[in-house]
Design a protein around this motif. Structure first.
Motif, PDB file in Angstrom:
ATOM      1  N   PRO A 529       0.873  -1.276  -0.030  1.00 46.24           N
ATOM      2  CA  PRO A 529      -0.055   0.020  -0.125  1.00 46.24           C
ATOM      3  C   PRO A 529       0.949   1.230  -0.062  1.00 46.24           C
ATOM      4  O   PRO A 529       1.830   1.276   0.234  1.00 46.24           O
ATOM      5  CB  PRO A 529      -1.012  -0.096   1.100  1.00 46.24           C
ATOM      6  CG  PRO A 529      -0.614  -1.342   1.737  1.00 46.24           C
ATOM      7  CD  PRO A 529       0.808  -1.874   1.206  1.00 46.24           C
ATOM      8  N   ASP A 530       0.460   2.334  -0.114  1.00 44.49           N
ATOM      9  CA  ASP A 530       0.937   3.526  -0.411  1.00 44.49           C
ATOM     10  C   ASP A 530       1.488   4.150   0.832  1.00 44.49           C
ATOM     11  O   ASP A 530       2.687   4.795   0.933  1.00 44.49           O
ATOM     12  CB  ASP A 530      -0.168   4.691  -0.943  1.00 44.49           C
ATOM     13  CG  ASP A 530      -0.511   4.591  -2.209  1.00 44.49           C
ATOM     14  OD1 ASP A 530       0.394   3.712  -2.958  1.00 44.49           O
ATOM     15  OD2 ASP A 530      -1.357   5.203  -2.748  1.00 44.49           O
ATOM     16  N   ASP A 531       0.734   3.749   2.013  1.00 48.10           N
ATOM     17  CA  ASP A 531       1.215   4.353   3.131  1.00 48.10           C
ATOM     18  C   ASP A 531       2.706   3.563   3.823  1.00 48.10           C
ATOM     19  O   ASP A 531       3.211   3.942   4.955  1.00 48.10           O
ATOM     20  CB  ASP A 531       0.240   4.261   4.368  1.00 48.10           C
ATOM     21  CG  ASP A 531      -0.407   3.041   4.508  1.00 48.10           C
ATOM     22  OD1 ASP A 531      -0.213   2.131   3.831  1.00 48.10           O
ATOM     23  OD2 ASP A 531      -1.125   2.834   5.621  1.00 48.10           O
ATOM     24  N   ARG A 533       6.289   2.848   4.407  1.00 46.73           N
ATOM     25  CA  ARG A 533       7.654   3.648   4.053  1.00 46.73           C
ATOM     26  C   ARG A 533       8.744   2.684   4.150  1.00 46.73           C
ATOM     27  O   ARG A 533       8.920   1.909   5.085  1.00 46.73           O
ATOM     28  CB  ARG A 533       7.939   4.439   5.019  1.00 46.73           C
ATOM     29  CG  ARG A 533       6.838   5.524   5.152  1.00 46.73           C
ATOM     30  CD  ARG A 533       6.863   6.981   4.247  1.00 46.73           C
ATOM     31  NE  ARG A 533       5.732   7.752   4.416  1.00 46.73           N
ATOM     32  CZ  ARG A 533       4.558   7.562   3.659  1.00 46.73           C
ATOM     33  NH1 ARG A 533       4.489   6.641   2.754  1.00 46.73           N
ATOM     34  NH2 ARG A 533       3.562   8.501   3.724  1.00 46.73           N
ATOM     35  N   THR A 546       4.848   1.851   8.889  1.00 50.49           N
ATOM     36  CA  THR A 546       3.774   2.854   8.549  1.00 50.49           C
ATOM     37  C   THR A 546       3.868   3.800   9.580  1.00 50.49           C
ATOM     38  O   THR A 546       4.381   3.646  10.677  1.00 50.49           O
ATOM     39  CB  THR A 546       2.459   2.063   8.609  1.00 50.49           C
ATOM     40  OG1 THR A 546       2.234   1.568   9.989  1.00 50.49           O
ATOM     41  CG2 THR A 546       2.380   0.889   7.531  1.00 50.49           C
TER      42      THR A 546
END
Ligand code: ADP
Length: 967
Positions: A529-531, A533, A546
């Protein structure tokens, strides 16, 4: 302190001193600590190791047997050696054993938080007399450091009239102070047996006697012995210290020993757990000097059964507290009849009440070493486990009180026990036990505090959390809750993220460097997912965090760190609150210790069939005039444990009487004398005694002297020493002394020895009025019984069957007739031809002796006895002859007798030279070829090789005066 082979290693190592200008900051710090602790070997914490450098490293490597390594830095190349901190005890022990004092230079700030060089300081100086570490200390024994100081006047008058002695056991806080003349203090030092001794200016030199553990005398800062400084030092320990001591010498010694103890503990300021400074007078206790302790084998046995000591025989204690107490009692038995009776009362009651006694013993067996625990608490060194141990020990107290308060203590026991004890009788009846029960302070608040505050099974490390119990502190509980919730959230994260992302292989983990992460394999990267890191790239996967995980992590770590800090503070606070009750806890420790010691004495009394001794002394100070020792069926408490059939013996010694005891070697003389003395020591310790019945006076001193040749095992068989100990007895013994002399005079030539033995016995009887037992192989001494009112003879008998001797070990009145040396030789396996020849020689000698005394030939006596198997004993007839001079003359002629020649004497004739071939096998009875007078014989018998010039002059003077007397 200074071992002979010691290199220059304490204080600043020369190598470091020489490089002072180029030292790295760390070495410079090391150098400072070394310089500040000149008399110690500094161990310097570097991470997990204690290190030493340069010459000190060589010492550590050699003594601790660790590798010597080389270190290189801007200072140059230099040796280094270290020991692991978490297993330092055995290495420290080696250094102490080798005579070093060790200063521990610990890191006193967190290495990770230090901006530059970590700060280090000496936190403790470990010395033989001041160790407090449990693994360096024997449990159940005391470990004293002592100080001796002279009086103010000492310097001026040139002699130290009064010597002060103070001793402190740093591990328990016990502190003793006393004083006396140098001899009395030497005796006390033997008794206290300190591990270390410091002495002040002008104090006499004391050397450790061999009864004592070899202490290490050394000097310590003279200032600490200064009267004013000492008084100031004592201020926090005692109100008005000036008035508490009997002399300045005591004050100085006490001040100095505490100064030294404080120095070694690395704390500034007083040792708060030293709350009991006890001053005593050596005369308040039965005095047993080093020689007595040694020969009665109270604490040490150098013979074959090296573990068989009186203390071992008596020690049925259940905990370390009791063991130390019993040791103290035995080192310093009482002289106050009421106090002794009070202990006997308590022992008797505990002996009668078997069930109660066993209940007490079981409870005490679970007690920890309260004295050492409380001193650790008070020093701020106790960890959470120590507090738990303390709490468990406090938990024993209500149980003990209940046992001691139970009027029907034995009701549940067998009928026999109940009957014997009279179980409806109140228990305890004796004031002593009642008083002890009152002193059992359960310290309920302290116990409650520890119980609610400290985890039941806490970790050793007090800074890492887990030591405080839940429910004790709300803030702490909140922090722990935050931490726990965070961790639960993380634990659930894996499932949640798998669901959210559809990646079945997704995992959540944690490592030291990156903290929490979510790991995704390379095959699934497209579904991240985008969140997420990215944090770390591995070979086949990526690790992410995250923002929420990061936040949670911070809250977990923050809460955990704060919780640890809070726990530490709470722990220290609890420990301080416990420490504030130090005195009460010590009071409880004392009561438990005494109860244990009494219970042990009672158990021994029951198990080994000891009897309560009756004391002759009416009340303090008043003593029946000639009431003496009366023992029926007495036994030796140690020998009876190894000897399968021990023969009990009676002892009846009126006060001031001298028993001369003769008999063959190995017949039991020493054992008999010692069992009498041990009965006295046991009785005055408060114990029952191994006998059927015993009535005893209260003695104030017990002296013993074992003839030099009997003491060879001690490695100290010099005649000089034998005589100086005899001197001490003849100076100090009095009507209230019990004196044991075992073969005194053996260490020198026969004539001298005999004369000394006789003179000493006469002096004991005539001048000192001491009660004495004197075992001797000088049969001439048995004549004294005819000449002196209170001298009587005892002897040991043997039977002989088929030429073999059997010792009966039974004492009977009268003197024995011969030493049976030949039979003992035969028993020992000496070849038959030698035994036969010796027998012939004895027969010839006796025949000759009889011819000279009686003018008849009675040479066949020995053989007659051998044939009949009768008891070989009987009074030896001798013409009573009071004077020592005549006695000497007679004995001298006895010795010459073997040559069969007593004629042709030339008064004053010099000894012939070149007659070494005539020496008898024992080397001291020289047989003159042409005969000689008693004077000549006496002269020949002088053992010049062993005499000092003064002794030789005295002997010459005596001989001269005999010529004068003879006219
Ligand atoms: P001595 O002093 O006469 O040479 P000891 O007193 O040393 O003799 O005794 C020698 C040995 O005899 C002891 O070690 C002990 O084993 C044994 N013994 C002594 N007295 C007794 C006794 N009363 N009963 C049994 N054995 C004894």
């Amino acid at each position: 302190m200074q071992p002979a082979d010691r290199e220059t290693v304490t204080g600043l190592p020369p190598g470091i001193a020489a490089a002072r200008d180029t030292l790295t900051p760390m070495l410079s710090q090391y150098a400072d600590l070394c310089a500040a602790h000149e008399d110690a070997l500094v161990l310097f914490q570097v991470g997990d190791f204690y290190e030493a450098f340069c010459e000190a490293a060589e010492t550590v490597a050699r003594v601790c047997e660790v590798t010597l390594t080389e270190r290189s830095d801007s200072t140059g190349d230099y040796p280094m050696a270290g020991v692991p901190i978490d297993n330092a005890a055995p290495y420290l022990e080696s250094l102490l054993d080798a005579g070093y004092r060790v200063a521990l230079g610990d890191q006193v700030e967190d290495a990770e938080q230090a901006s530059g060089l970590v700060d280090r300081a000496v936190t403790e100086v470990i010395t033989p007399g001041t160790v407090v570490e449990d693994d360096l200390l024997e449990s159940g024994t005391t470990n004293y450091v002592a100080a001796v100081a002279a009086d103010d006047a000492a310097g001026e008058s040139g002699s130290a009239a009064r010597v002060g002695l103070a001793a402190v056991d740093v591990s328990t806080g016990e502190c003793l102070v006393t004083s006396g003349d140098a001899d009395a203090v030497a005796g006390e030092l033997d008794r206290i047996a300190p591990a270390e001794l410091i002495s002040g200016p002008d104090a006499p030199d004391f050397a450790p006697s061999d009864a004592a553990r070899g202490w290490t005398p050394h000097e310590y800062d003279d200032g600490a012995f200064d009267r004013r400084q000492a008084a100031e030092r004592l201020e926090p320990y005692l109100s008005a210290p000036d008035r508490r001591f009997a002399s300045d010498a005591e004050l100085r010694a006490a001040g100095a020993v505490l100064a030294y103890a404080e120095y070694t503990q690395g704390d500034d300021g007083p040792l708060s757990y030293v709350t009991r400074i006890r001053r005593y007078d050596p005369h308040d206790r039965l005095r047993l000097d080093a020689a007595a302790q040694r020969s009665l084998e109270l604490f040490e046995n150098r013979g074959l059964g090296a573990s068989d000591t009186l203390f071992d025989a008596l020690d049925e204690t259940n905990c370390a507290l009791g063991r130390r107490c019993l040791e103290r009692w035995l080192r310093r038995p009482l002289v106050d009849a009421d106090a002794i009776r009070s202990r006997h009362d308590a022992v008797g009651e505990l002996a009668d009440r078997s069930l109660a006694r066993e209940g007490v013993a079981d409870a005490l067996a679970t007690a920890y070493d309260l004295e050492r625990l409380v001193s650790r608490v008070s020093r701020g060194r106790a960890d959470a486990r120590d507090l738990r141990s303390l709490c468990r020990t406090l938990a024993v107290v209500p149980e003990l009180k209940a046992t001691l308060a139970d009027a029907s203590g034995d009701a549940g026991g067998t009928d026999a026990v109940a009957e014997e004890a009279g179980s409806d009788a109140e228990f305890p009846r004796t004031d002593h036990l009642r008083d002890l029960r009152e002193r059992l302070d359960a310290l309920a608040e302290v116990r409650e505090l520890i119980d609610t505050a400290i985890a039941t099974d806490p970790p050793q490390e007090i800074t890492e959390g887990g030591v405080i119990r839940e429910g004790f502190d709300d803030d702490l509980d909140d922090l722990r809750a935050t931490e726990r919730e965070g961790r639960e959230w993380v634990a659930d994260l894996e499932t949640a993220e798998r669901e959210r992302t559809g990646i079945d292989s997704l995992s959540v983990g944690h490592n030291q460097v990156h903290g929490y992460y979510i790991e995704v394999t390379d095959a699934n990267l497209d579904r991240v997912p985008d969140d997420y890191r990215r944090r770390q790239t591995l070979k086949n996967s990526e690790r992410y965090v995250t923002p929420e995980l990061k936040e949670r992590e911070e809250s977990i770590v923050g809460a955990a760190e704060r919780a640890d800090a809070v726990e530490y503070e709470l722990f220290v606070d609890v420990r301080d609150r416990v420490a504030s009750e130090t005195e009460r806890i010590q009071g409880l420790a004392d009561a438990l210790a005494e109860l244990d010691a009494l219970t042990s004495l009672a158990a021994v009394a029951v198990e080994r069939d000891y009897v309560r001794p009756e004391l002759r002394a009416e009340a303090e100070g008043s003593v029946e005039s000639d009431a003496g020792i009366a023992i029926e069926g007495g036994r030796h408490p140690v020998v009876e444990r190894t000897e399968t059939s021990f023969v009990p013996n009676d002892a009846d010694l009126p006060r001031g009487s001298v028993a001369v005891i003769t008999g063959p070697n190995m017949s039991g003389k020493s054992t008999y004398m010692r069992s009498v003395a041990l009965a006295v020591v046991l009785a005055q310790t408060g114990s029952f005694v191994p006998a059927q019945a015993a009535t005893l006076p209260v003695f104030d001193r017990v002296f013993t002297r074992v003839g030099a040749s009997d003491d060879i095992a001690g490695g100290q068989s010099t005649f000089m020493r034998e005589m100086s100990e005899l001197t001490e007895i003849l100076h100090d013994a009095g009507p209230d002394s019990l004196v044991l002399l075992d073969e005194v005079g053996r260490g020198t030539a026969t004539t001298d020895g005999r004369a000394i033995a006789r003179a000493a016995a006469e002096f004991l009887h005539d001048e000192l009025g001491a009660t004495a037992l004197f075992a001797t192989h000088y049969h001439g001494l048995t004549d004294l019984a005819d000449e002196r009112e209170r001298v009587f003879n005892l002897h040991f008998t043997a039977t002989r069957e088929d030429g073999d001797v059997t010792f009966l070990h039974r004492v009977v009145p009268g003197a024995s007739s011969s030493s049976y040396g030949v039979e003992v030789a035969e028993l020992a396996g000496v070849p038959r031809s030698v035994v036969d020849r010796a027998r012939d020689l004895v027969a010839a000698d006796e025949a000759d002796r009889d011819r000279r005394t009686n003018g008849t030939d009675a040479g066949a006596r020995v053989d007659d006895g051998a044939a009949s198997g009768e008891e070989l004993s009987g009074d030896k007839d001798r013409d009573g002859d009071a004077s020592l001079r005549e006695f000497l003359a007679e004995e001298a002629s006895d010795e010459r007798g073997a040559s069969g020649s007593d004629s042709g004497d030339v008064p004053g004739a010099p000894a012939e030279s070149g007659d070494a071939g005539n020496r008898s096998p024992d080397g001291d009875a020289e047989v003159p070829a042409g005969g000689g007078t008693d004077l000549a014989a006496a002269l020949r018998d002088l053992d010049l090789a062993r005499m000092t010039p003064i002794e030789a002059l005295n002997a010459l003077y005596d001989l001269q005066s005999r010529i004068d007397d003879d006219g």
